[in-house]
Design an enzyme around this catalytic site. Structure first.
Site, PDB file in Angstrom:
ATOM      1  N   PHE A 112      -5.658   0.349   5.500  1.00 28.69           N
ATOM      2  CA  PHE A 112      -4.437   0.322   4.696  1.00 28.69           C
ATOM      3  C   PHE A 112      -4.381   1.534   3.760  1.00 28.69           C
ATOM      4  CE2 PHE A 112      -5.760  -4.280   5.229  1.00 28.69           C
ATOM      5  CZ  PHE A 112      -5.179  -4.365   6.485  1.00 28.69           C
ATOM      6  N   ARG A 161     -18.285  -1.975   1.155  1.00 30.38           N
ATOM      7  CA  ARG A 161     -18.269  -2.724  -0.094  1.00 30.38           C
ATOM      8  C   ARG A 161     -19.662  -3.196  -0.493  1.00 30.38           C
ATOM      9  NH1 ARG A 161     -14.832  -7.873   0.460  1.00 30.38           N
ATOM     10  NH2 ARG A 161     -14.661  -7.299   2.650  1.00 30.38           N
ATOM     11  N   GLU A 190       0.807  -1.215   0.000  1.00 33.19           N
ATOM     12  CA  GLU A 190       0.000   0.000   0.000  1.00 33.19           C
ATOM     13  C   GLU A 190       0.842   1.268   0.000  1.00 33.19           C
ATOM     14  OE1 GLU A 190      -0.254  -2.549   2.113  1.00 33.19           O
ATOM     15  OE2 GLU A 190      -2.109  -3.526   1.475  1.00 33.19           O
TER      16      GLU A 190
HETATM   17  C1  LIG Z   1      -1.652  -4.795   4.675  1.00 35.38           C
HETATM   18  C2  LIG Z   1      -2.749  -5.656   4.154  1.00 35.38           C
HETATM   19  N1  LIG Z   1      -3.242  -5.440   2.921  1.00 35.38           N
HETATM   20  C3  LIG Z   1      -4.256  -6.195   2.455  1.00 35.38           C
HETATM   21  C4  LIG Z   1      -4.810  -7.182   3.214  1.00 35.38           C
HETATM   22  C5  LIG Z   1      -5.968  -8.009   2.689  1.00 35.38           C
HETATM   23  N2  LIG Z   1      -5.562  -9.383   2.410  1.00 35.38           N
HETATM   24  C6  LIG Z   1      -5.724 -10.383   3.290  1.00 35.38           C
HETATM   25  S1  LIG Z   1      -5.099 -11.835   2.782  1.00 35.38           S
HETATM   26  C7  LIG Z   1      -4.593 -11.160   1.302  1.00 35.38           C
HETATM   27  C8  LIG Z   1      -3.866 -12.002   0.302  1.00 35.38           C
HETATM   28  C9  LIG Z   1      -2.706 -12.696   0.928  1.00 35.38           C
HETATM   29  O1  LIG Z   1      -2.023 -13.500   0.032  1.00 35.38           O
HETATM   30  P1  LIG Z   1      -0.894 -14.479   0.557  1.00 35.38           P
HETATM   31  O2  LIG Z   1       0.058 -13.741   1.412  1.00 35.38           O
HETATM   32  O3  LIG Z   1      -0.324 -15.172  -0.610  1.00 35.38           O
HETATM   33  O4  LIG Z   1      -1.700 -15.449   1.513  1.00 35.38           O
HETATM   34  P2  LIG Z   1      -2.213 -16.949   1.266  1.00 35.38           P
HETATM   35  O5  LIG Z   1      -2.091 -17.283  -0.176  1.00 35.38           O
HETATM   36  O6  LIG Z   1      -1.331 -17.788   2.084  1.00 35.38           O
HETATM   37  O7  LIG Z   1      -3.626 -16.970   1.757  1.00 35.38           O
HETATM   38  C10 LIG Z   1      -4.937  -9.807   1.248  1.00 35.38           C
HETATM   39  C11 LIG Z   1      -4.679  -8.916   0.125  1.00 35.38           C
HETATM   40  C12 LIG Z   1      -4.277  -7.366   4.510  1.00 35.38           C
HETATM   41  N3  LIG Z   1      -4.756  -8.289   5.350  1.00 35.38           N
HETATM   42  N4  LIG Z   1      -3.244  -6.614   4.952  1.00 35.38           N
END
Ligand SMILES: Cc1ncc(C[n+]2csc(CCOP(=O)(O)OP(=O)(O)O)c2C)c(N)n1
Ligand SMILES: [Mg+2]
Lengths: 312, 275
Positions: free
Chosen positions: A85, A169, A60
């Site tokens: 964020f 949303r 972000e």
């Molecule tokens: C700073 C932040 N930005 C956005 C999010 C929203 N968010 C939660 S999980 C995720 C995707 C995570 O992907 P990854 O790290 O690959 O996790 P996994 O595939 O293991 O679920 C997002 C964008 C968040 N929790 N924190």
């Protein structure tokens, strides 16, 4: 301004409206860019096929800095992520690279306050408005309904400074007619009343209108005002109603510190009147369904009724 | 534990994870299922922890910086006896101690509050550094998502870990190839994680992160002068065919009967293992 509020849920979801509005803006203006931080599914922009829709990944602060750079290069950037964020996580980048350096950008923070629901305390911003209020020349929209969201997204494109749009949303209650136009810093009076005024923004507009209806049954006539922008705030209108009625209650989905409550307090400072608020009592967020959170944090029409009656 | 015992533990964690998410009807199932094998090996074999004394200062610690893997962490802790398993069924209910994202003030056994991606990495650095400065002989294990690795903070923490020779911190990258909006390589190509960590000064390797034997071997290695980073080649949604195959498997919202089908699949694997 025509008010079409009937207390029923709008069938449209905010995120789909974002997607459709952004798609139209991209077509209409080749300077528009949409940046997202791995939440395109949540902003309804994941279906748009356009080189100017860019997923920056979960980064972000980088996204906000890129938005500022794009702006300096002559583009009109929008950047989206969840509310915490889009505020806390990238505040210094937004503050300096965009605000201080005078590179206009629009930040969109979804799921403000209790609408973060099942994502819980880490995702539940009760402080985003406070942060953006402290940013000079910023404009803050706390979105009430679909027409206001469309208008804010369109307006933000060519406005100077940093714009912050906080919007859930999912669900909303329509208040304004489709195609309604707004002016930043110009409040809308949704209901007249001689006994006091409720200043409410975002999801609390619906609660305020419900509360006013309930209070009217008990013979208490409350005016209801939506400030449209928390910053700049329509001080003139708010002071006029404060003067006329002598009673002001603010309702917001945010900490009472630093948000609309503080802004209205600043506006009426020095006036002889009764003042109350319905806002988060300086607490952190927690997880749960929105209805549970609404009662947990007292962000209800009934609580507005109670606060108004307590001041009477 | 033997390989077979670890496999069984991993399946039990998967089962409890799916039951936990089923109780609410939706949740972060993909990223929870991909880490079950690592959790089984860490809590089943590697980590020095005491469920009766969750705050013991010299315990080994675990930080899921991908805080949304909460359900899998809670399932593991329940099976270890930190709290009754029935409590898993309060996930995200009003007043619960089991929120979507890990919370050290709510759940017994959770060592760090996470949920804002990236932040758990620095928090884990702090935990490990604090233990080191206080002369404790214990290790912190850090789980980072591959999408999460988009965050600059992850790399700030990585640089600190190696530069300060924080060998009591072990990094695990859940390389499950997907993040929220889709494939990591489509969103922000990370190129080679192993090479990246090596360039940052780590002793890095890549293993099958859904293979308990490989996990046990890699996690049993003692760090020398460089901290260890293990890239876990995993499958998002591992262990439930429908979840593995779903395009959008980050957070899924399905009916109880669908969950029941998933539960049956895992139970079938448990029965086959025990046969
Ligand atoms: C700073 C932040 N930005 C956005 C999010 C929203 N968010 C939660 S999980 C995720 C995707 C995570 O992907 P990854 O790290 O690959 O996790 P996994 O595939 O293991 O679920 C997002 C964008 C968040 N929790 N924190
Ligand atoms: Mg991933």
């Amino acid at each position: 301004m025509k008010i079409v509020y009937n207390g029923e849920k709008d069938s449209r979801q905010f995120k789909n409206v974002i997607g459709e509005t952004v798609e139209a803006l991209l077509k209409a203006d080749d300077k528009v860019v949409w940046l997202d931080a791995d939440l395109m599914g949540c902003s309804g922009t994941n279906k748009i096929k356009d080189d100017r829709v860019i997923n920056c990944g979960i980064a972000e602060a980088n996204m906000a800095g890129i938005a500022a750079g794009l702006s300096a290069a002559g583009m009109k950037p929008y950047a989206h992520t969840f509310g915490p964020f889009a505020s806390r996580r990238c505040y210094d980048q937004v503050f300096l690279a965009a605000g201080y350096a005078k590179n206009p950008i629009t930040m969109i923070g979804t799921d403000p306050g209790i609408t973060a629901a099942f994502n819980g305390g880490t995702h539940m911003p009760f402080e985003d408005v406070a942060l953006y209020r402290a940013l000079p020349e910023a404009t803050i929209f706390d979105i009430t309904d679909v027409p206001m969201l469309e208008a804010a997204l369109k307006m933000a494109k060519d406005m100077p400074g940093v714009k912050y749009i906080r919007v859930p949303r999912k669900d909303s209650y329509q208040v304004y007619e489709d195609g309604a136009e707004f002016t930043p810093g110009k409040a809308v009076v949704l209901r007249e009343g001689k006994d006091g005024v409720i200043v409410a923004s975002g999801i609390m507009v619906h609660e305020a209108l419900q509360a006013a209806e309930k209070l009217a049954k008990d013979g208490i006539e409350m005016a209801v005002i939506d400030p449209i922008t928390i910053k700049p705030l329509d001080v003139e209108t708010i002071r006029a109603y404060a003067e006329k009625t002598g009673l002001v209650v603010v309702a917001e989905n945010h900490n009472y510190i630093g948000g609309l409550t503080s802004a209205v307090q600043d506006a009426v400072c020095g006036m002889a009147l009764k003042f109350g608020y319905v806002a988060v009592e300086d607490k952190f967020g927690e997880v749960g369904p929105v209805d549970y959170l609404r009662t947990q944090y007292d962000l209800t029409d009934d609580h507005i009724v109670k606060v108004v009656k307590g001041l009477k | 534990m033997t390989t077979k015992e670890l496999e069984k533990f991993a399946l039990e964690i998967r089962l409890a994870t799916v039951e936990c998410i089923k109780s609410r009807g939706f949740g972060h199932i993909g990223g929870s299922l991909s880490v079950c094998d690592a959790l089984a090996v860490l809590y089943g074999d590697i980590m020095n922890v005491d469920p009766k004394n969750p705050a013991k200062p010299d315990r080994d610690k675990f930080v899921s910086s991908k805080g949304h893997a909460g359900p899998a962490v809670y399932a593991t802790l329940a099976l270890k006896g930190y709290f009754p398993k029935e409590q898993l069924l309060t996930l995200n209910q009003p007043g619960t101690n089991f929120p979507s994202h890990c919370d050290m003030n709510k759940t017994p056994g959770v060592d760090m509050t996470t949920g804002s991606l990236g932040q758990g990495t620095s928090e884990a650095v702090g935990l490990a550094l604090g233990d080191k400065l206080q002369g404790r002989n214990c290790t912190t294990y850090l789980m980072v998502g591959d999408g999460e690795a988009n965050e600059g903070q992850v790399w700030e923490a990585a640089m600190f870990t190696a530069a300060k020779k924080l060998t009591n911190l072990v990094w695990l990258i859940d390389w499950n190839k997907k993040q929220l909006d889709g494939y990591v390589s489509d969103i922000l190509e990370p190129f080679d994680f192993e090479e990246k960590f090596r360039a940052f000064g780590f002793d890095a390797c890549t293993i099958d992160g859904n293979d308990v034997a490989q996990l046990k071997e890699a996690l049993s290695k003692k760090a020398t002068d460089k901290p260890i980073a293990i890239i876990l080649d995993t499958v998002k949604g591992k262990g439930v065919t429908e979840v593995e195959e779903a395009a959008g498997n980050h957070s899924m919202n399905v009916g109880a009967e669908v969950f029941d089908g998933w539960i049956e699949e895992i139970k079938g694997k448990l029965a086959a293992l025990e046969a």
